[in-house]
Design a protein around this motif. Structure first.
Motif, mmCIF file in Angstrom:
data_model
loop_
_atom_site.group_PDB
_atom_site.id
_atom_site.type_symbol
_atom_site.label_atom_id
_atom_site.label_comp_id
_atom_site.label_asym_id
_atom_site.label_seq_id
_atom_site.Cartn_x
_atom_site.Cartn_y
_atom_site.Cartn_z
ATOM 1 N N GLN A 182 118.524 25.812 25.053
ATOM 2 C CA GLN A 182 118.652 27.562 25.232
ATOM 3 C C GLN A 182 117.396 27.889 23.857
ATOM 4 N N ILE A 183 116.898 27.529 22.890
ATOM 5 C CA ILE A 183 116.028 27.395 22.096
ATOM 6 C C ILE A 183 114.802 27.384 22.162
ATOM 7 N N GLU B 123 109.589 32.032 23.409
ATOM 8 C CA GLU B 123 108.590 31.468 21.509
ATOM 9 C C GLU B 123 108.234 30.761 21.105
ATOM 10 N N TYR B 124 109.264 29.554 22.050
ATOM 11 C CA TYR B 124 109.166 28.574 21.197
ATOM 12 C C TYR B 124 108.229 27.626 22.785
ATOM 13 N N TYR B 125 107.012 27.414 21.829
ATOM 14 C CA TYR B 125 106.104 26.685 22.652
ATOM 15 C C TYR B 125 106.255 25.266 23.136
ATOM 16 N N PRO B 126 106.503 24.260 22.006
ATOM 17 C CA PRO B 126 106.799 23.196 22.266
ATOM 18 C C PRO B 126 107.381 21.992 23.338
ATOM 19 N N GLU C 18 104.663 20.217 25.957
ATOM 20 C CA GLU C 18 105.030 18.630 26.184
ATOM 21 C C GLU C 18 105.378 18.632 27.849
ATOM 22 N N GLU C 19 106.129 19.485 28.358
ATOM 23 C CA GLU C 19 106.851 19.318 29.789
ATOM 24 C C GLU C 19 104.800 19.086 30.679
ATOM 25 N N ARG D 70 115.772 16.780 30.315
ATOM 26 C CA ARG D 70 114.479 17.976 31.171
ATOM 27 C C ARG D 70 113.391 17.109 31.456
ATOM 28 N N LYS D 71 112.921 17.119 29.907
ATOM 29 C CA LYS D 71 111.835 16.017 30.396
ATOM 30 C C LYS D 71 111.243 15.174 30.528
#
Length: 131
Positions: free
Chosen positions: A54-55, A60-63, A67-68, A97-98
């Protein structure tokens, strides 16, 4: 062709032997040490993995988005370099997911997801196999 997910997913549990110390004592020992430590096994059970998932989708959580985007842009190039019948090993696979971006670009491919959360790993690899 219909894929039988019961045979498509093989699980190898490499769980280490049970420690001689209780989980409670192990956690307390880590919290009393300098610097304080806590093994990831205390954070990434099924619920911890769900929370992290969920994070990862929060603005706000761009990593994860970054990466995707990189994988989406490079998937075909990676597929050309890797070739067919490769084995993709993903450490900390989480919700997987990635990795879907690469699995779709390189077919056929074997996938080995590695994660500390056994149940979460089983759920995500079963979904991958079904898809």
């Amino acid at each position: 062709m219909m894929l039988n997910t019961a045979t498509a997913v093989r699980f190898h549990d490499q769980q280490p032997p049970v420690a001689s110390m209780s989980l409670r004592d192990e956690l307390l020992q880590g919290l009393r040490s300098t610097p304080k430590t806590a093994s990831p096994k205390f954070l990434y059970d099924r619920r911890g993995s769900e929370l992290f998932d969920q994070i990862c989708v929060q603005p706000e959580y761009y990593p994860t988005r970054t990466e995707e985007a990189i994988l989406r842009d490079a998937a075909d190039d990676i597929a050309n370099v890797v070739g067919r019948d490769a084995t993709l090993i993903e450490l900390g696979s989480g919700a997987s997911r990635k990795v879907r971006l690469l699995l779709e670009a390189v077919r056929p491919m074997s996938y080995l997801g590695i994660d500390i959360s056994r149940d979460f790993l089983l759920d995500s690899t079963r979904r991958l196999a079904a898809d």
